[in-house]
Structure formats: structure tokens, C-alpha cells
Design a protein around this motif. Structure first.
Motif, PDB file in Angstrom:
ATOM      1  N   GLN A 432     -97.757 -36.790 -30.327  1.00 33.81           N
ATOM      2  CA  GLN A 432     -97.924 -37.551 -29.085  1.00 33.81           C
ATOM      3  C   GLN A 432     -96.963 -38.738 -29.059  1.00 33.81           C
ATOM      4  N   ASN A 433     -96.509 -39.104 -27.868  1.00 40.23           N
ATOM      5  CA  ASN A 433     -95.576 -40.217 -27.709  1.00 40.23           C
ATOM      6  C   ASN A 433     -96.049 -41.238 -26.678  1.00 40.23           C
ATOM      7  N   SER A 434     -97.267 -41.056 -26.177  1.00 43.35           N
ATOM      8  CA  SER A 434     -97.761 -41.983 -25.165  1.00 43.35           C
ATOM      9  C   SER A 434     -98.303 -43.268 -25.780  1.00 43.35           C
ATOM     10  N   HIS A 435     -98.706 -43.212 -27.039  1.00 43.70           N
ATOM     11  CA  HIS A 435     -99.247 -44.367 -27.741  1.00 43.70           C
ATOM     12  C   HIS A 435     -98.420 -44.661 -28.986  1.00 43.70           C
ATOM     13  N   ASN A 455    -101.535 -48.401 -26.341  1.00 44.26           N
ATOM     14  CA  ASN A 455    -100.773 -48.153 -25.128  1.00 44.26           C
ATOM     15  C   ASN A 455    -100.958 -49.358 -24.232  1.00 44.26           C
TER      16      ASN A 455
END
Length: 939
Positions: A432-435, A455
Motif C-alpha cells: 500500500q502507498n496511501s499511508h 495519512n
């Protein structure tokens, strides 16, 4: 200000002063600055006169001086004064070489810094302050005496930490009083007045006698002097309200006041105070009048106080600006003196020495000319490659070895990485790269990792992920957003304990209620009310488990002015039955082994282990503890201590290096291995052309009215007029018609938060504000080490938007605190610089290390390790000058004097020592920030 209008300070990473040289003449007979006192082994291995690095001669030819302390001989015929660390004497009529007047006679010479001379009552000796090495082998400010008959010097005080300056004689000539400097949490603290016998060393009386006691730890007390009859001691003190130092104090209301101590009774009373303050008390020979310094309508003036009536009269307002607003450990104004007939006062002001008629206020210059030289070191300075194709990722945080020792996890570049030991390639734990991800910790079986996320819009969570990359197994434990740190599994893996913190600053302030330690069952169903997190305790950090599933260990600090008092505590999972197991004065971390047989701790950056004992009472541990065997296991500094699953090994890290040590058995050697990686430096792939711009250059081209800037990747290829610069067909075009383009600004002394409790925001408003105002590069000389270098690497890799970020990391602090950098040898200095270099620093900040040889040792280590040193200016003009002489990379903050005269220019020119004035936080006056509030609309 620097009086050199023809020269401009270069706007490079460190500003460099370049001034014209002037020819001087040979030195006269001097004492060669060698003390006739026993020296210890320490001085055989380090001498402040013989330090590593290239030297050069600075020619001094000046008829003016900066912040000159002086005294008049008892017969009124001679003046003694200090200039650039040496003592001189001359007739009271002057000595500038004209009219056969000759030149001042040099009394001391050498690298050590001599200042604040005072004649003995019989005129045969001069007391002074010097950082020369004495019987301790240390080079800190102490009181000394120079015999005018044979030029021999005698050491009086022998302090190595609570340093002394500002000597004044008792009327009988047997004692000296001086200001002893006390620091606690602040490196520039308070003063006390102490008295020493003139022959204290020979008589074994170096402890001295305390005359005054500081009222607090941060408010200045200064400038002691005896009354002529020996009945009183006069001194100045910061009389503003409160117990803590404040910038920008109001001199109109009054900052300093003058006290009088009656020595026979010990009673003190304030005798001079009021608007403009009062400092540098100087009694007349008949004892009827006290000359002192006060601020009037923004001007510093010489005043007279009548001891009988209490009346105050201004003599002249033409003095140099005093130092009331900031720190002034060497005096709020420099020493001056009455003539024997009490008709005149000899005082320094505006770069000159003057005779002031106390009746008329008329000032007559006493001319002098110093033709001399000083030996200085070339500045320590090394080139640094910027924006290379690749860079080594060094800031690995929360490094942890798996319980079976086959893997390691850590956080770098905003995410958690897993590395198979010893030679596996690091890989991401999640995709994942959103957080951003933080604080990884293994389960006891090594199958799972618990960690926290962040985030900027959604805030944070506590998550669990499988260590098995193929399963891609991951879930959240928390149902509400928040600010979460330090999660840890219970031994059976059924519970996670974590800490919730408050937001604000560079993080969202929302969801910040009820911070503390929480427990939550390990379940994939976070919506179930039965799995809601439960608050265990509102206090405590660094939760961890031993053998029991229902008892959690944690740390708690109970600091006071002399200790952090970190405690290792435990409680059950209901927050009850709390115990305090271990305590340490300056430890920064405690860890308990899984089998509860051993405790590890970090103190003064070193890693230690001791047996873990249940003694029913709190056990005190530290490097010198005697109750239990304590073993230092690290040679270099250590972070992120933790035990192996079987409790037989201790692991820790420093930057990209992992260290391990067996705690039992025959082999207890420490092993190390690199676990970091290299990554590409982010840069655009295309060629960019900024066209039709009004270009402001720093070259002889000046302003280009209509020009083009050609950029390839992260390098400027060409700058010129639009007619001269050809734009490639495939270039990305930015039409800047009607706009001006200037070089990016370099903030050489930047500050600003880069993380909150280790959490790095994805968009830091501090960095966006800098970029909005054109700042493209910063150097932060004081920031939390892990936070600033983590952010720097994120910026290099293109994962956050920020200026190029360089830093010293945490300062090499010279005062009290858990992060104090103890330096008592060159090896100590190497230790501290190596630990900073390991995490990405190429500069360090030597922050008010009290003794000169300590600052020199930092410089010597920097020359070896190809690093640079920026010291804290500290509002200490005399120390600033020694920093130049010793070859620091640059001086941070303004010189505290109103004007730096030609003597300073001659000393500084061509040394390569930079100057970062930081005018928004000025020393020697109110902050420059106030000026902009006065003249500009800020909103």
C-alpha cells in the motif's frame, strides 16, 4: 553589525567573511601563556596550542577594538586592557606610535584567550580570566594572576564545568571574587559569586567560598566587585519577573538591577534599579559613588549613583550598546575604571578607549594602535556532493530482528522493509502507498508484524501484516482514526498494546482525546464492540512484555532540573498493581528480555545490560552503578535495543548497521552487518525550459530582461538571453512571461518540526511554506536526529515535497540532559561525530560545550571524519572569537556586540570561517523579527 560596507556576505551554505589584510609588527616580550602549575596526563595528550589542521598568521593592525575590558593602575599612570585574547598595557595618555608615544606593551600571547584584566591594589599583579590549561589539564575559563615583575602566571581557580570569569580584587589584595557559571537544562544559565585566595592552588584551597546563591537556574547574575572598604560586594542581576530566561525583554521597564551584599551579615538589598536597568557597578575609590550603565531612550549611558542620597545622574549616553536583552556571561558591559582622583572614568565605547570627565561628561579619546598577529586555524570545510544519481538510505528506524534471528524489519523512506539475514535484499512488508508506516514490531512467533500508519487526511491506524509476502495478509486493529505509536504484541499474540498521542502542529489536531496506553484484542473484526480498545493508563511510553500475557512493562519519566529519572515500570492490563522496577538518572530507553532475566538500557548513547531482578523495591542502574553488574556492550552508539526470542542475544542499530551480541557463553563479541540499501535520487526525466523570464542572476550578467533557463534532470544546463539559449524540441516548456526567476534561496539556519513522536506527515506545511517563499535548500543546525534525516531521505527519493534538507541532527549539547554529549577527550569527540555521520550528517553543531579543548576536540574529529562543525554562538563574544581562531566552519547567530570593529575584521578575514547571523533571533539586542512587525503589514 559588521563595519565593512564594501564587502557582501556570500549566500552559500555557510557565509564566508572576506576582508582586507593589514601588515603588523613583531610581538613584545610576553608570558608565552604557560602556567607554572602542575599538569596532569590530560594536557600531555591534548594542548589547545597545538591542535590538528593547517594554521595561518592573521596580521592585526588596528586603532580600534571590540568589547575591550580595561583597568587603571593604582597610581593612575597605566591602563591594562584586553584585545583579541591578549593583554596589553599602555600609558594613560595613549600609545598609538605618534609623537613618540610608542605602542601598547604586550603582556600575554599565545592561543589561549586572556581577558578582563584587573590591577591588584598594590599595582604589582593583574588578575584576569583565561581558558589556558591549568592543573586539571582542561581549558575552561578560570581566574589567573600575572606578576608584572617576572611575567609569571599563577592559577587561582581550577573549575572544569562550573567555569569562572570576571575577577575583582578584595581591597587587601588577598582574594579574588569571580562569577561562577551554573547551567542546568539551559546551556546558558545563572551565576553565583565565589571568592578565592590569590594563592589558592599552592594552599590547596581551590574549592573557594560561595558568597551568593543563584535564585534560579536561568536568570543571570553578574559583574561582582568589592566596595573599597571591603564591607560590601556589588553585583548585577536579571531582575525581570519569573524563573526562566526570555528573549526580547523590555529595557524601558528595566532588565538588570544592582544588588549590594553586606559580607559581615550576608544580607542583600537592591540599591539601583528602574527604567533602563542598571549593570556593571563600579564604585569610586572613596566609596561615595557607584558608576554604572543604564539604557536611556535606546542609548546606553554611563551614570553615577550617589550612595548617600540615592540620586542618579547621567554622565554620557555615548557608550556602546549593552547586552541586557540576551545572555551576557562575560558581563553586561565591559570592565571600566575610575582614575585615582575619582575625577574621570576610563571606559571603552565606539571602538575606542576614552577618558570621561564625571563632572562635565566630556569624552577624550586615549589613542592606541595594535600592530600584532594571531595564529588561527583554517576552517574545517569539505565539499559535499548534492543530488547524486543514487544515495544510501541510512536513517533506519525501529530496527527489529525476528525472534529466530533470521530476518530484520525496519522503517525507511516512509514504509516498513523486511530483510532476510544476512544477505537478503530488503523488500516492502506491504504494497500500500496511501499511508506512511511506522513502529514495526514482531509477534513472538515471528509470523506477524504490528505497526502504525499515517495519512494526512485519514489520520492513523494500528495494523497487523503477515511476514509472509505471498499471503499479503493485513488488517486494521483500530476502528477510529488517531495518532498511534509503539504497538507491541503480548507473548501469546492475542493482545496488542499501543500508545495514543495528541496531534497538532504539523499533524491534524483531530482525534487527539484521551492519550495514553491502550490494549486491544487481536481480531480481524474491529467493528465488534467487544474488540474496542481499552485505556490502560494515561501515562507511560514504550510498552513491552516479558513472560506474562497480562502484565505490560512501560517507561515513565519524572524529570527535575538535575535528572530525567527514567523509570521502568509495569502494571496489569487493567492498569492496576503498578510497580517501579528500575530507574536511571539519564537513560533514554529500557528493554526487558522475553524471559525477564536481563534488562537493557541506553544512557549517553551507549548500550548497557544488567540482570533483571525482582527486588521488591526500585533498583537504580547506570554506567557507574554498583548494586548490580552493569556491562557496556556497545563500542559505538546504539538505537532501538531489543532482545532475541530466546533472550540470549541483544540487538541494536545505528543508521544502516545492525549490531548483535551474545549475552552468555564463551563468545560475547559484538557482530555488525549493514542492512540498509541504496535507492535512486528522484529527479525529472525530461528537459525543462523556462522561457521569456526576467532572470535575476548572481553573476556578472546581472538581470537578464528576457531569458531562458535550461534544466536537465536536477541540473541547470544553461542560463542566458532567449536569443542565445536554444531550446530542444522535446523540452517541457514553462512560459514565464511577465514573471521573474531568481536562484533558490538557501536557509542556512532553518528550524521547523519534521515529525511528531516519529510520525512524518505526507505534506508538511512548514516545508510547503518554505518552498512558497523560494527556499529550495535548508540546513537545520538543531533538529531531532531521526525525524530530520528521515524527512531528508523522503525528500531525496521524491516521496515528500520539501526543500533539499541538510542538518546536524540533535546538537552536541554541553549542558545537563539525557542527550548531553560528554566530551572529555578526542576519542569522545570521535564517538559523537561517528554516530551522527552514521545516520547521514555531514555537519554537527557544537552547542555550548563549556571548555575550549572540548570544542577543539570536536573540530579535530571533524577533520578526521571529513565533517563540518557549526557552533552555537550563544551570545558569548569572547568564545565566538576563539571559535574563529580554532577554525570552526561557521558561527551561528549574530555576534552579541553592537559593532564588530577592525580588530575583529583583521582576525576573521580569509579564514574561511562563515557567519550565519540569523537576524530574526539576534543576540545583544531584541530580535530582528520585531523590526519587521514594526515596519510591515504582516497579514
Amino acid at each position: 553589525m559588521l563595519r565593512s560596507s564594501s564587502k557582501i556576505l556570500s549566500a552559500c551554505l555557510f557565509l564566508t567573511i572576506t576582508l582586507h589584510a593589514v601588515v603588523g609588527q613583531a610581538e613584545e616580550k610576553s608570558d608565552k601563556k604557560s602556567a607554572k602549575t602542575p599538569k596532569t596526563k590530560a594536557t600531555e595528550t591534548w594542548s589547545i596550542d597545538r591542535t590538528p589542521g593547517p594554521s595561518q598568521q592573521q596580521i592585526i593592525d588596528t586603532q580600534e577594538g571590540t568589547w575591550i575590558n580595561l583597568d587603571v593602575s593604582p597610581d593612575g599612570k597605566t591602563i591594562v586592557f584586553d584585545l583579541l585574547g591578549d593583554l596589553y598595557s599602555m600609558p594613560i595618555t595613549g600609545a598609538d606610535g605618534r609623537n613618540k608615544s610608542g605602542f601598547p606593551k604586550k603582556l600575554t600571547t599565545g592561543i589561549s584567550w586572556d581577558m578582563q584584566p584587573r590591577y591588584s591594589p598594590d599595582g604589582k599583579r593583574i588578575a584576569f580570566t583565561s581558558d589556558r590549561e591549568g592543573m586539571s589539564g582542561k581549558a575552561g575559563d578560570n581566574l589567573w594572576i600575572l606578576s608584572l615583575e617576572d611575567r609569571q602566571v599563577t592559577q587561582v581557580s581550577n573549575e572544569t564545568y562550573r567555569l569562572l570569569n570576571g575577577p575583582a580584587w578584595s581591597p587587601d589584595g588577598n582574594y579574588l571574587v569571580g562569577r561562577k557559571h551554573y547551567t542546568s537544562r539551559r546551556s546558558l544559565g545563572a551565576g553565583e559569586m565565589w571568592m578565592y585566595h590569590h594563592d589558592a592552588i599552592a594552599k590547596g584551597a581551590t574549592a573557594g567560598l560561595q558568597l551568593t546563591k543563584r535564585a534560579n537556574q536561568q536568570k543571570d547574575v553578574n559583574e561582582p566587585v568589592f566596595s573599597p572598604d571591603g564591607r560590601y560586594l556589588y553585583y548585577s542581576y536579571d531582575a525581570t519577573p519569573g524563573d526562566t530566561f526570555e528573549y526580547d525583554k523590555d529595557s524601558t521597564k528595566g532588565i538588570y538591577a544592582i544588588k549590594r551584599l553586606e559580607l559581615s551579615t550576608g544580607e542583600s538589598e537592591v540599591i539601583i534599579r528602574g527604567p533602563g536597568g542598571a549593570c556593571r557597578p563600579t564604585p569610586s575609590h572613596d566609596g561615595n559613588t557607584i558608576a554604572f550603565v543604564r539604557r536611556v531612550d535606546g542609548k546606553t549611558g554611563l551614570h553615577l549613583f550617589d550612595c548617600e542620597s540615592g540620586s542618579v545622574r547621567l554622565v554620557t549616553d555615548q557608550l556602546e550598546r549593552d547586552m541586557q536583552e540576551a545572555w551576557a556571561i562575560h558581563g553586561v558591559y565591559c570592565n571600566f575604571a575610575w582614575t585615582p582622583d575619582d575625577q574621570e572614568i576610563v571606559i571603552w565605547a565606539k571602538g575606542k578607549i576614552h577618558r570621561v570627565n564625571v563632572t562635565t561628561g566630556e569624552m577624550k579619546e586615549i589613542p592606541f594602535r595594535i600592530q600584532d598577529k594571531r595564529t588561527v586555524k583554517k576552517a574545517v570545510r569539505f565539499p559535499i556532493e548534492v543530488g547524486a544519481e543514487e544515495f544510501d538510505v541510512k536513517m533506519l528506524r525501529w530496527v527489529s530482528v525476528s525472534p529466530n534471528g533470521k530476518q530484520a524489519i525496519y522503517q525507511a523512506l516512509g514504509h516498513i522493509y523486511v530483510k532476510d539475514l544476512p544477505n537478503g535484499a530488503p523488500r516492502r512488508l506491504t504494497q500500500q502507498n496511501s499511508h506512511f508506516e511506522f513502529y514495526p514490531s514482531y509477534s513472538r512467533d515471528g509470523r506477524y508484524v504490528v505497526f502504525t500508519t499515517w495519512n494526512d487526511q485519514k489520520l492513523g491506524s494500528v495494523r497487523i501484516a503477515s511476514i509472509n509476502a505471498e499471503s499479503a495478509e493485513s488488517w486494521e486493529l483500530t476502528s477510529q482514526p488517531g495518532h498511534y505509536v509503539e504497538p507491541v504484541f503480548s507473548p501469546d499474540g492475542k493482545t496488542v498494546v499501543y500508545r495514543k498521542i495528541r496531534g497538532g502542529g504539523i499533524l491534524s489536531p483531530l482525534w487527539s482525546q484521551q492519550p495514553g496506553l491502550y490494549r486491544v484484542p487481536v481480531s480481524r473484526s474491529v467493528q465488534a464492540s467487544a474488540n474496542a480498545p481499552e485505556l490502560i493508563s494515561s501515562v507511560g511510553t514504550k510498552p513491552q512484555f516479558g513472560t506474562d500475557n497480562d502484565r505490560v512493562y512501560f517507561c515513565r519519566s519524572e524529570p527535575n532540573q538535575d535528572s530525567d529519572n527514567l523509570k521502568l515500570c509495569s502494571m496489569d492490563l487493567s492498569g492496576n498493581r503498578e510497580r517501579v522496577h528500575y530507574t536511571s538518572t539519564w537513560a533514554t530507553d529500557f528493554r526487558v528480555s522475553p524471559d525477564e532475566s536481563t534488562v537493557a538500557f541506553i544512557e549517553r548513547f551507549h548500550v548497557f545490560v544488567a540482570p533483571f531482578i525482582q527486588a521488591g523495591d526500585t533498583i537504580s542502574v547506570g554506567p557507574d552503578a554498583k548494586g548490580l553488574p552493569v556491562t557496556k556492550v556497545s563500542q559505538q552508539a546504539g538505537d532501538f535495543i531489543h532482545f532475541s526470542g530466546d533472550s540470549q542475544r541483544l540487538h541494536w542499530s545505528l543508521g544502516p548497521n545492525l549490531y548483535s551480541r551474545h549475552l552468555s557463553g564463551e563468545s560475547q563479541a559484538t557482530t555488525s552487518q549493514s542492512i540498509g540499501f541504496t535507492t535512486k535520487h528522484a529527479k525529472p526525466d525530461a528537459v525543462t525550459a523556462i522561457v521569456n523570464a526576467r532572470i535575476l542572476t548572481m553573476s556578472r550578467a546581472g538581470i537578464i530582461p528576457r531569458g531562458t533557463i535550461l534544466i536537465e534532470g536536477n541540473r541547470i544546463l544553461k542560463v542566458g538571453s532567449s536569443k542565445e539559449v536554444e531550446v530542444p524540441k522535446d523540452a517541457y516548456i514553462i512560459d514565464a512571461k511577465g514573471r521573474a526567476v531568481s536562484p533558490g534561496l538557501v536557509d542556512t539556519h532553518a528550524h521547523g518540526a519534521q515529525a511528531v513522536s516519529g510520525i512524518t506527515p505526507q505534506q508538511n506545511w512548514v516545508d510547503y511554506a518554505r518552498l512558497a517563499f523560494g527556499v529550495t535548500t535548508i540546513h537545520d543546525p538543531s533538529n531531532q536526529t531521526h525525524s530530520i534525516f528521515a524527512a531528508s531521505e523522503l525528500a531525496k527519493s521524491g516521496l515528500i515535497t520539501a526543500p533539499r534538507t541538510f542538518s546536524t541532527g540533535t546538537i552536541l549539547y554541553g549542558a545537563t540532559g539525557a542527550y548531553r554529549a560528554n566530551i572529555d577527550s578526542l576519542e569522545d569527540a570521535r564517538f559523537h561525530l561517528k554516530r551522527m555521520k552514521a545516520v547521514g550528517a555531514f555537519t554537527v553543531k557544537s552547542y555550548n560545550q563549556p571548555r575550549r579543548e572540548q570544542r577543539q576536540q570536536v573540530l579535530a574529529a571533524a577533520r578526521e571524519l571529513e565533517m563540518m562543525v557549526v557552533p552555537e554562538g550563544g551570545s558569548t563574544f569572547m568564545h565566538n572569537m576563539t571559535m574563529i581562531v580554532d577554525g570552526h566552519t561557521g558561527i551561528e547567530h549574530t555576534l552579541p556586540v553592537q559593532t564588530a570593529y577592525k580588530d575583529v575584521m583583521d582576525l576573521w578575514k580569509n579564514t574561511g570561517v562563515g557567519y550565519t547571523p540569523t537576524l530574526s533571533v539576534a543576540y545583544g539586542g531584541i530580535s530582528g523579527e520585531q523590526y519587521w512587525y514594526q515596519i510591515d503589514e504582516q497579514w
